[in-house]
Scaffold this active site. Structure first.
Site, PDB file in Angstrom:
ATOM      1  N   LYS A  88       0.803  -1.222   0.000  1.00 57.80           N
ATOM      2  CA  LYS A  88       0.000   0.000   0.000  1.00 57.80           C
ATOM      3  C   LYS A  88       0.836   1.272   0.000  1.00 57.80           C
ATOM      4  CE  LYS A  88      -1.814  -1.889   3.631  1.00 57.80           C
ATOM      5  NZ  LYS A  88      -1.615  -3.312   3.352  1.00 57.80           N
TER       6      LYS A  88
ATOM      7  N   GLU B 274      -5.208  -4.003  -6.691  1.00 57.69           N
ATOM      8  CA  GLU B 274      -6.501  -4.282  -6.083  1.00 57.69           C
ATOM      9  C   GLU B 274      -6.374  -4.751  -4.644  1.00 57.69           C
ATOM     10  OE1 GLU B 274      -9.972  -3.996  -5.463  1.00 57.69           O
ATOM     11  OE2 GLU B 274      -9.954  -4.183  -7.646  1.00 57.69           O
TER      12      GLU B 274
ATOM     13  N   ALA C  30      -7.863  -6.977   0.574  1.00 56.84           N
ATOM     14  CA  ALA C  30      -7.267  -8.254   0.140  1.00 56.84           C
ATOM     15  C   ALA C  30      -7.788  -8.637  -1.239  1.00 56.84           C
ATOM     16  CB  ALA C  30      -7.522  -9.339   1.186  1.00 56.84           C
TER      17      ALA C  30
ATOM     18  N   LEU D  45     -10.921  -8.778  -2.208  1.00 57.44           N
ATOM     19  CA  LEU D  45     -12.226  -8.208  -2.533  1.00 57.44           C
ATOM     20  C   LEU D  45     -12.099  -7.161  -3.641  1.00 57.44           C
ATOM     21  CD1 LEU D  45     -13.751  -7.682   1.042  1.00 57.44           C
ATOM     22  CD2 LEU D  45     -14.025  -9.627  -0.509  1.00 57.44           C
TER      23      LEU D  45
ATOM     24  N   GLY E  58      -1.029 -14.982  10.616  1.00 59.73           N
ATOM     25  CA  GLY E  58      -0.601 -14.181   9.474  1.00 59.73           C
ATOM     26  C   GLY E  58      -1.569 -13.095   9.088  1.00 59.73           C
TER      27      GLY E  58
ATOM     28  N   GLU F  18       0.122  -7.185  10.085  1.00 63.58           N
ATOM     29  CA  GLU F  18       1.363  -6.772   9.451  1.00 63.58           C
ATOM     30  C   GLU F  18       2.518  -7.408  10.236  1.00 63.58           C
ATOM     31  OE1 GLU F  18       1.736  -4.578   6.676  1.00 63.58           O
ATOM     32  OE2 GLU F  18      -0.391  -5.053   6.522  1.00 63.58           O
TER      33      GLU F  18
ATOM     34  N   ASP G  94      -2.582   1.082   9.038  1.00 62.86           N
ATOM     35  CA  ASP G  94      -2.892   0.272   7.872  1.00 62.86           C
ATOM     36  C   ASP G  94      -4.283   0.633   7.323  1.00 62.86           C
ATOM     37  OD1 ASP G  94      -2.333  -2.083   6.094  1.00 62.86           O
ATOM     38  OD2 ASP G  94      -4.127  -2.836   7.089  1.00 62.86           O
TER      39      ASP G  94
ATOM     40  N   LYS H 274      -5.403   2.535   3.614  1.00 57.55           N
ATOM     41  CA  LYS H 274      -6.454   2.053   2.714  1.00 57.55           C
ATOM     42  C   LYS H 274      -7.516   3.122   2.485  1.00 57.55           C
ATOM     43  CE  LYS H 274      -5.735  -2.739   4.199  1.00 57.55           C
ATOM     44  NZ  LYS H 274      -6.298  -3.889   4.935  1.00 57.55           N
TER      45      LYS H 274
ATOM     46  N   GLY I  62      -5.276 -12.111   5.583  1.00 58.70           N
ATOM     47  CA  GLY I  62      -4.713 -13.450   5.460  1.00 58.70           C
ATOM     48  C   GLY I  62      -3.899 -13.595   4.193  1.00 58.70           C
TER      49      GLY I  62
END
Length: 836
Positions: free
Chosen positions: A590, A617, A622, A624, A675, A678, A689, A693, A814
């Protein structure tokens, strides 16, 4: 002469005779074939002998006798060694040794004469070159005799009658056939081994048919003898779909028609002499191109019918070292014969024209000539149009060089739509500028002129666009964490299915982390990539600089893609280096999208300028389709009023766990182990984070905002988020477990659910969006209250979706789901290039 269905003609090129091992193989091949039926053989000069003879002649013409004789002596030594080593294996040394030692003696004298005259005319050069052809034929005839296969040397000059166009002589076909008929009885049952490439004028002067003329000699001989087949043995497995030096995945065609081969020859395919097909077409004789020393290869069959599959083009060719000259009329009252005058002027100068076209209204004419002849061509046109230029009717003759002529050949091109469209679309899609174009009247080919610097990428792109091979995608993966590891596993798992079902072949050519890299242009073995990377030598140079050197190798591979699965800072500089080299970028990182606005715009502009894809994307949601959905809303003219959602699957997971009674510290520990977080969980809990986004989505709406413009409330108190080791951080969180439990119990009593939500709000009349990120307690009927596990959701409230917002919901964290999204972006690159 009556057609003999059993007679075959074998032609062996110079590469087939370039070593003693190959020469012996040819001897064996001819002997075996002769045992099955009548056979005649045509040979070229051994190895690079022709090139050496040309170099020696040019040195002599320049007055450098020492160099001329040195070059010749090297060639003689090579031919002698090759011939004697082969002769020793078949007991023919006694006949071959004196032949080789005395053969070139007259040529030394001829070079001395050229030195004295300081001139080597085309006629003289043809005589020089004849020595290489004659030696090959004489040596092979002796080797066959030594092995027990009766053979005789035949000088093609004794039967190939030509005009006086030295260097590229025109054959008198009927006279030549009559000479063959007269010579044939004396050959008896022996195998005639004839020189290729050579002819003779009616008054006895040596001529040549031009480079690759030995193929023409072979087809002429086949026509004259009524042969059943001509086989050309060479160093490739057949007629290739493209030049293997430019397209690694090029492969041999199974079958093609005479007319396709003729078209390829007309557009510079080095495998064919321009007139090779003429005798075959006249007699209906098939020709097969086969690879020396590989009898298992079937080669390419060329006949009147060609391949029954009419849906595939034949080949992509590129002719390089050319120049494009253009003539532009300013006046509408141009002469009716304007284009004819241009072509006549060029033809009068004896200049080769590879392509010519005229605009529909006749106002401009373009011609493509060899770069070596461009100055003379420009002078001829300038002289021809001097009066019009003086009157201001014609612009100065334009020159663009160097350029390449790119041609796609297809037998059925004129019978199905879309071929030319796809040809030009594939080039435009990668930013290759087409300077001029033409489609042949036969509808078997479409050609265009491109800059020399674009030749390799243009050939590869057109080759891939027409399904001449699977679309190969070359992946260089940065980052070996959960996303990178999962991605490599998924590529290994679905690779075969993608190739079989979608003609997409994913080739991972490199994997790198912050200190190590492994690279193999042929592709890495994915089963052992981790151990290979761990064994690589570490390098502490910042990877934004270190891997730029690899890009110069990666850019030459089919559809190169840099795949950034890292979370590293400063990667935008690496992306720009990739775009500049024609490398696409697919990123889950990102950070390059949240750098200062102007720098972010410059990054996107670099991708557009290089005509490269930059797909990201997975930077929000993730796998989506959040970003693509937002882009579609904007592209279709909708007005977005509010974007609200749980952008962080990690914080969604934590909210669900602690609402279910799991202590905060334990929930964070589990999320990290799975997982979901971050590498540094403080980034998630700080809301940074989620803020990134949020900023990415706001910028997709065109708002020039920065991270500092977002109101961010961390998931936990800010003082807990100071940098510290992971264990120390998790230990500190245990002090909050009790307080969090009390807050959540109170929320449950009020029918509320903890969620960490982001909002991009566009108040009516406001100049820019208002962004916020933080923990909130929402009622149970809120869309976010339904989220489970790592699910994320995004709600778009727009002019069209005002009463019921457009929802996108699904797993939002994930390594596996993020990797799946990265893989989907990679596949989009391949599908866009294929026009699907």
């Amino acid at each position: 002469m009556e057609r003999n269905e059993i007679m075959k003609i074998f032609k062996f090129g110079g590469s087939s005779l370039g070593s003693s091992e190959r020469l012996l193989w040819v001897t064996e091949c001819v002997s075996r074939a002769r045992s099955k039926g009548p056979l005649a053989v045509v040979v070229s000069a051994m190895g690079d002998t022709t090139d050496a003879l040309i170099a020696a002649a040019h040195s002599a013409a320049a007055g450098d006798g020492l160099r001329a004789h040195t070059v010749l002596d090297v060639a003689i030594d090579r031919c002698t060694s090759t011939a004697l080593l082969a002769a020793a294996q078949v007991g023919a040394e006694a006949r071959v040794a004196p032949l080789v030692r005395t053969h070139f003696a007259p040529l030394h004298e001829l070079l001395n004469a050229i030195v004295l005259l300081r001139e080597c005319s085309p006629q003289t050069l043809d005589l020089v070159l004849s020595y290489g052809e004659v030696l090959s034929a004489r040596v092979l005839a002796e080797l066959l005799d030594g092995r027990g296969t009766p053979a005789l040397f035949v000088d093609s000059r004794d039967w190939t009658v030509t005009d006086e166009t030295f260097g590229s002589a025109v054959v008198a076909a009927e006279s030549s056939r009559a000479r063959v008929a007269a010579l044939r009885p004396a050959w008896g049952e022996r195998v005639p081994v004839t020189t290729g490439f050579l002819g003779r004028t009616p008054d006895g002067r040596t001529t040549s048919l031009g480079r690759n003329g030995s193929d023409y000699t072979a087809t002429l001989l086949g026509w004259a003898l009524g042969a059943g087949e001509v086989v050309s043995w060479t160093d490739v497995p057949g007629v290739m779909t493209a030049d293997p030096a430019l397209v690694e995945e090029a492969y041999p065609l199974r079958r093609m028609s005479y007319w396709e081969a003729l078209e390829l020859a007309n557009f510079g395919a080095r495998m064919f002499h321009p007139r090779t097909m003429v005798p075959l077409i006249a007699a209906g004789i098939p020709m097969r191109i086969r690879r020396t020393m590989h009898l298992e290869d079937p080669g390419t069959l060329i006949d009147a019918h060609g391949d029954e599959d009419q849906t595939r083009p034949t080949s992509v060719t590129s002719l390089e070292n050319l120049a494009l000259l253009s003539v532009q009329w300013r006046s509408l009252t141009r002469p009716a014969d304007a284009a004819l005058r241009v072509l006549r002027a060029i033809a009068a100068g004896g200049i080769t024209v590879w392509m010519a076209n005229q605009a529909a209204h006749g106002q401009s004419v373009g011609i493509v000539v060899p770069a070596a002849e461009v100055d003379r061509a420009q002078a001829l046109l300038t002289a021809e149009l001097a009066r019009e230029q003086a009157d201001g009717e014609v612009e100065a003759v334009g020159v663009r060089q160097p350029v390449s002529l790119l041609t796609l050949v297809a037998e059925a091109m004129g019978q199905r739509p879309g071929v030319a469209g796809r040809f030009f679309h594939s080039l435009g899609g990668i930013g290759v500028n087409v300077l001029t174009s033409v489609q042949g009247a036969s509808s078997r080919s479409v050609s265009c002129v491109v800059g020399a610097e674009d030749t390799a990428v243009a050939v590869r792109t057109v080759h891939a666009a027409f399904n001449l091979a699977h679309q190969n995608l070359s992946l260089f993966v940065l980052g070996k964490g959960s996303v990178g590891s999962e991605l490599l596993g998924q590529v290994a798992a679905v690779g075969a299915a993608l190739q079989h079902d979608h003609d997409l072949r994913l080739n991972v050519v490199g994997v790198a982390d912050s200190r190590r890299a492994v690279f193999d242009r042929a592709g890495l073995a994915l089963q052992g990539w981790r151990s290979s990377l761990d064994e690589a030598s570490p390098d502490d140079t910042p990877w934004q600089k270190r891997y730029v050197a690899l890009f110069d190798q990666i850019k030459r591979l089919p559809v190169p893609i840099l795949v950034d699965c890292s979370g590293a800072d400063g990667m935008e500089a690496l992306y720009e280096e990739a775009f500049a080299r024609g490398i696409h970028v697919v990123a889950a990182n990102k950070k390059p999208l949240t750098i200062p606005w102007d720098a972010r715009q410059a990054l996107l502009a670099a991708a557009r300028r290089g005509h490269r894809e930059y797909l990201y994307e997975t930077t929000v949601g993730a796998s989506l389709p959040v970003i693509e959905t937002l882009k579609d809303l904007v592209r279709t003219g909708d007005t977005v009023h509010l974007v609200e959602g749980s952008f962080s699957g990690t914080l969604g997971y934590l909210s669900n766990e602690i609402m279910a009674g799991v202590p905060l510290s334990e929930a964070v520990r589990q999320a990290h182990a799975l997982g979901y977080t971050e590498p540094n969980p403080q980034d998630d809990l700080a809301g940074l984070d989620a803020a990134r986004k949020t900023l990415i989505l706001a910028r997709e709406l065109g708002h020039a905002l920065e991270l500092s413009d977002i109101e961010v409330t961390p998931f936990v108190a800010a003082e807990l988020l100071a940098p510290r080791p992971l264990d120390a951080f998790l230990e500190a969180l245990t002090d909050l477990d009790a307080a969090f439990a009390e807050k959540l119990a109170a929320a449950r009593e009020r029918g509320r659910v903890l969620r960490y939500l982001a909002r991009v709000q566009l108040p009516k009349g406001a100049a820019r969006a208002v962004l916020s990120v933080g923990p909130v307690y929402v009622p149970t009927e809120h869309p976010a209250a339904r989220l489970r596990g790592t699910e994320s959701f995004v709600a778009f409230t727009t002019e069209r979706y005002s009463e019921y917002p457009l929802l996108v919901q699904g797993p939002g964290a994930g390594g596996a789901v993020t990797a799946a999204g990265v893989l989907a972006d990679i596949l989009r690159v391949g599908q866009k290039l294929r026009g699907r």
